[in-house]
Design a protein around this motif. Structure first.
Motif, PDB file in Angstrom:
ATOM      1  N   LYS A   1       0.839  -1.189   0.000  1.00  0.00           N
ATOM      2  CA  LYS A   1       0.000   0.000   0.000  1.00  0.00           C
ATOM      3  C   LYS A   1       0.880   1.248   0.000  1.00  0.00           C
ATOM      4  O   LYS A   1       1.888   1.317   0.709  1.00  0.00           O
ATOM      5  CB  LYS A   1      -0.911   0.029   1.224  1.00  0.00           C
ATOM      6  CG  LYS A   1      -1.945  -1.081   1.268  1.00  0.00           C
ATOM      7  CD  LYS A   1      -3.035  -0.870   0.230  1.00  0.00           C
ATOM      8  CE  LYS A   1      -4.161  -1.880   0.399  1.00  0.00           C
ATOM      9  NZ  LYS A   1      -5.251  -1.657  -0.582  1.00  0.00           N
TER      10      LYS A   1
ATOM     11  N   ILE B   1       1.069   5.290   0.805  1.00  0.00           N
ATOM     12  CA  ILE B   1       0.409   6.196   1.750  1.00  0.00           C
ATOM     13  C   ILE B   1       0.824   7.631   1.464  1.00  0.00           C
ATOM     14  O   ILE B   1       2.008   7.988   1.591  1.00  0.00           O
ATOM     15  CB  ILE B   1       0.753   5.806   3.200  1.00  0.00           C
ATOM     16  CG1 ILE B   1       0.196   4.410   3.491  1.00  0.00           C
ATOM     17  CG2 ILE B   1       0.203   6.817   4.184  1.00  0.00           C
ATOM     18  CD1 ILE B   1       0.586   3.878   4.848  1.00  0.00           C
TER      19      ILE B   1
ATOM     20  N   ILE C   1      -0.379  10.378   6.620  1.00  0.00           N
ATOM     21  CA  ILE C   1      -0.616   9.483   7.754  1.00  0.00           C
ATOM     22  C   ILE C   1      -0.562  10.310   9.029  1.00  0.00           C
ATOM     23  O   ILE C   1       0.247  11.245   9.155  1.00  0.00           O
ATOM     24  CB  ILE C   1       0.421   8.338   7.763  1.00  0.00           C
ATOM     25  CG1 ILE C   1       0.038   7.263   8.775  1.00  0.00           C
ATOM     26  CG2 ILE C   1       1.833   8.848   7.989  1.00  0.00           C
ATOM     27  CD1 ILE C   1       0.799   5.960   8.571  1.00  0.00           C
TER      28      ILE C   1
ATOM     29  N   ILE D   1      -4.987   6.862   7.845  1.00  0.00           N
ATOM     30  CA  ILE D   1      -4.194   6.643   6.632  1.00  0.00           C
ATOM     31  C   ILE D   1      -4.960   7.182   5.427  1.00  0.00           C
ATOM     32  O   ILE D   1      -6.154   6.900   5.259  1.00  0.00           O
ATOM     33  CB  ILE D   1      -3.875   5.148   6.426  1.00  0.00           C
ATOM     34  CG1 ILE D   1      -2.978   4.632   7.571  1.00  0.00           C
ATOM     35  CG2 ILE D   1      -3.209   4.907   5.072  1.00  0.00           C
ATOM     36  CD1 ILE D   1      -2.708   3.137   7.495  1.00  0.00           C
ATOM     37  N   TRP D   2      -4.254   7.943   4.600  1.00  0.00           N
ATOM     38  CA  TRP D   2      -4.783   8.425   3.325  1.00  0.00           C
ATOM     39  C   TRP D   2      -3.951   7.779   2.221  1.00  0.00           C
ATOM     40  O   TRP D   2      -2.735   8.023   2.123  1.00  0.00           O
ATOM     41  CB  TRP D   2      -4.687   9.946   3.241  1.00  0.00           C
ATOM     42  CG  TRP D   2      -5.624  10.673   4.169  1.00  0.00           C
ATOM     43  CD1 TRP D   2      -6.825  11.242   3.844  1.00  0.00           C
ATOM     44  CD2 TRP D   2      -5.429  10.933   5.559  1.00  0.00           C
ATOM     45  NE1 TRP D   2      -7.383  11.838   4.956  1.00  0.00           N
ATOM     46  CE2 TRP D   2      -6.563  11.663   6.019  1.00  0.00           C
ATOM     47  CE3 TRP D   2      -4.426  10.621   6.487  1.00  0.00           C
ATOM     48  CZ2 TRP D   2      -6.701  12.081   7.342  1.00  0.00           C
ATOM     49  CZ3 TRP D   2      -4.566  11.016   7.799  1.00  0.00           C
ATOM     50  CH2 TRP D   2      -5.699  11.739   8.217  1.00  0.00           C
ATOM     51  N   PHE D   3      -4.576   6.953   1.411  1.00  0.00           N
ATOM     52  CA  PHE D   3      -3.839   6.194   0.408  1.00  0.00           C
ATOM     53  C   PHE D   3      -3.577   7.028  -0.853  1.00  0.00           C
ATOM     54  O   PHE D   3      -4.314   7.967  -1.171  1.00  0.00           O
ATOM     55  CB  PHE D   3      -4.609   4.935   0.014  1.00  0.00           C
ATOM     56  CG  PHE D   3      -4.697   3.913   1.112  1.00  0.00           C
ATOM     57  CD1 PHE D   3      -3.560   3.315   1.607  1.00  0.00           C
ATOM     58  CD2 PHE D   3      -5.930   3.561   1.654  1.00  0.00           C
ATOM     59  CE1 PHE D   3      -3.628   2.372   2.628  1.00  0.00           C
ATOM     60  CE2 PHE D   3      -6.019   2.619   2.661  1.00  0.00           C
ATOM     61  CZ  PHE D   3      -4.866   2.026   3.161  1.00  0.00           C
TER      62      PHE D   3
END
Length: 641
Positions: free
Chosen positions: A342, A344, A347, A424-426
């Motif tokens: 993943k 990120i 965060i 968390i922001w992907f």
């Protein structure tokens, strides 16, 4: 355990007004928070009366409230009575009642509307205490003790001024020190604004606060009070002017001679003058029609401008933190369940209870990436603001990774609980050109001698691994003896100072972010130099006579220069190296060493039993736990034969 309270930036020591040694207080009557009248000259068998001026939001007043409650119980049988008075114009009766309940007061909490009684006492700060004898003559005034003051907070007081004064008076002795300078917030008195003031809250000050202060000074954020409404701000006018003039707020510690940073919080000289002029003019409101639109912030407590794509709590239920004593680091393992790597983009660690969470690190456990002092996935420390990484850059979490929440709690006298979360922001994988990593320059191999007032310690990063490595941010970390910290870029030429912090403040551990990523040549490294003050001149120093080495607790020390870097995506691999093989004799010796680490012979090795040189191995096996069975470590050694 050292209790760290972010007070030094909000409080100051008072210059005491003139006060005759035999000043008698005139009778007064005030209502308490239950609207019941209380009179100074009401019939009472008291020998002494302690009058404490308090506020609901001043950090020092919050800290000393429960202590006053305990002192009142301690001296009740000896004929000493206590009362508390709130003279702040910006503290409501409801807020005052809530403060009294939380502090555990069993004595009256009075509301001084219009600060009439504060004026009679010539009280200046919260907290500030006065001791009156049976004739209502002031025998002592000032601080409660000297444990906490401007920019420092000791493990224990060196002088308990209020208790000493009470004991001396009860023993029919003169008070040895009848006046001390209280440290605390200005009492928020009722103002008399100048009608023709050129600087008003509505026109200038509200805009300045929105730009510089409200990010932290709003409900639910790290600051102890809000600065979003005129009535609240006016009550803090004198305190705001004071801490701004002394450059204790906004918190920023970088020397402006070196580097430029995106999050520089320093006020300009013009902004400082506006605040001074406004406070001197009586904090005028001005025309409410001149008010700007309020700034917009996320509504759920996160600093990023939208809800996280994923929220991960540190555990399924809150963790209970005891009221007092030392509390070792707590570790909470959480599986991600990620089926693939993943990326990120942003965060953030969101503490569930800022009163007791001193700091938190979130570490990724996958392969060779062990985190901790060498680096981390995300962090929360006082003063750190979450920001998204630059376009095209993101951190990577491996498929199947486990996250470890490393929590450092500071008990504050009241049993409390916490449930910290990770937001968390992907990022879209196809958009990412550079991988962001938090690395560090550090050394555990140092010894700070007793009474050393400027002890240097130096460390250096590995050389930049690839061409195209870019610097993004710096975050120095030391403990209570930390004095100064500097980052230097080391190339084939002269060293270049990237960041210099001449006055390090443990209470505000800022991330110093560059305005734009800066490329450094392959082979370049970062040298960090820390200086420590282990002398008695450092008021934060737990023990100037101690020899200090690396350790987790704040009475020990660390030396870490964290650095956010970005390297071209796919440059190297995180796959762990094959474990080394060892011979039978070495394995037997290692097994015996492991057995001897179990000092209490309970069959488990706990974190506090492990020497620093073995800590990385312990962390790898423990996987976030605080102890490991001896047999598990011995089995691991056996597999390496």
């Amino acid at each position: 355990m050292k209790r760290i309270v972010c007070l030094g930036l909000l409080i100051a020591a008072s210059a005491l007004p003139a006060w005759a040694a035999d000043q008698r207080v005139n009778n007064f009557t005030l209502s308490d928070v239950q609207n019941q009248p209380w009179s100074l000259e009401a019939k009472s068998s008291r020998k002494l009366l302690v009058v404490a001026f308090l506020g609901t939001e001043c950090p020092l007043a919050k800290l000393y409230g429960p202590r006053l409650a305990k002192l009142a119980e301690q001296y009740q049988s000896r004929g000493v009575e206590f009362i508390a008075i709130n003279s702040n114009s910006h503290d409501s009766l409801t807020e005052t009642a809530a403060y009294a309940k939380q502090a555990g007061f069993k004595f009256p909490m009075l509301k001084d509307v219009g600060n009439r009684i504060a004026d009679q006492f010539q009280a200046e700060r919260t907290p500030e205490v006065f001791v009156l004898d049976a004739s209502n003559v002031v025998r002592y005034r000032g601080r409660i003790d000297d444990q906490t003051g401007v920019g420092y907070s000791r493990n224990e007081p060196t002088r308990r001024d209020l208790q000493i004064a009470l004991d001396e008076l009860l023993d029919n002795k003169p008070v040895s020190v009848a006046k001390t300078a209280p440290a605390g917030c200005h009492i928020g008195r009722v103002h008399k604004p100048q009608a023709d003031a050129q600087v008003t809250y509505s026109k200038q000050i509200s805009r300045l606060l929105n730009q510089r202060c409200v990010e932290c000074h709003r409900d639910g954020e790290i600051a102890p009070f809000s600065l979003t409404k005129y009535e609240e701000v006016a009550g803090w006018a004198e305190t705001i002017a004071e801490v701004v003039a002394e450059e204790r707020m906004p918190p920023w510690h970088a020397d402006p001679k070196f580097g430029k940073f995106a999050d520089d919080r320093r006020l300009t000289s013009e902004e400082k003058q506006l605040i001074r002029d406004w406070a001197r003019a009586g904090a005028p409101q001005g025309d409410p029609k001149d008010m700007p639109e309020p700034p917009k912030f996320p509504t759920a407590g996160w600093q990023i401008d939208r809800e996280p794509d994923l929220v991960i709590p540190m555990s399924s239920k809150p963790y209970l933190v005891k009221a007092d004593g030392e509390l070792k680091y707590q570790f909470f393992p959480v599986p991600t369940g990620f089926k693939e790597d993943k990326w990120i983009r942003a965060i953030e660690v969101l503490p569930g209870n800022r009163q007791i969470v001193h700091h938190a690190l979130v570490l990724e456990r996958s392969g060779a990436n062990q985190g901790g002092a060498e680096g981390f996935l995300a962090a929360y420390v006082p003063g750190l603001r979450a920001k998204a990484y630059p376009d095209g850059m993101a951190k990577r979490v491996s498929a199947g990774a486990q996250l470890i929440f490393q929590m450092h709690y500071t008990p504050n006298g009241v049993e409390q609980s916490d449930l910290t979360r990770l937001g968390i922001w992907f990022a879209k994988p196809d958009d990412i050109k550079h991988e962001v990593r938090t690395v560090s320059a550090l050394t555990r191999n140092f010894t700070i001698p007793p009474q050393a007032d400027n002890h240097p310690v130096e460390a250096r990063t590995h050389a930049a691994p690839v061409d195209g490595t870019q610097l993004l941010a710096f975050m120095p970390h030391m403990h209570l003896r930390g004095k100064a910290f500097r980052y230097d870029l080391m190339t084939s030429g002269e060293p270049e100072t990237l960041l210099d912090i001449p006055r390090y403040d443990f209470n505000w551990q800022t991330a110093y972010r560059l305005p734009e990523p800066r490329a450094i040549p392959i082979g370049a490294s970062i040298r960090v130099t820390a200086h420590y003050d282990n002398s008695e001149n450092n008021l934060n120093n737990p023990d100037p006579n101690a020899t200090v080495k690396w350790g987790d607790q704040t009475y020990e020390e660390m030396m870490i220069g964290y650095i956010d870097i970005a390297i071209p995506r796919g440059t190297d691999s995180r796959a762990p190296a094959s474990p080394p093989r060892i011979g039978n004799q070495a394995a037997n010796q290692a097994s015996e060493v492991i057995k001897n680490l179990d000092r209490n012979k309970d069959g488990n090795i706990t974190r506090d039993e492990v020497p620093e040189r073995f800590m990385k191995i312990f962390d790898r096996v423990a996987q976030g736990k605080n102890s490991v069975p001896v047999k598990d470590l011995q089995e691991l050694i056996g597999k390496l034969r």
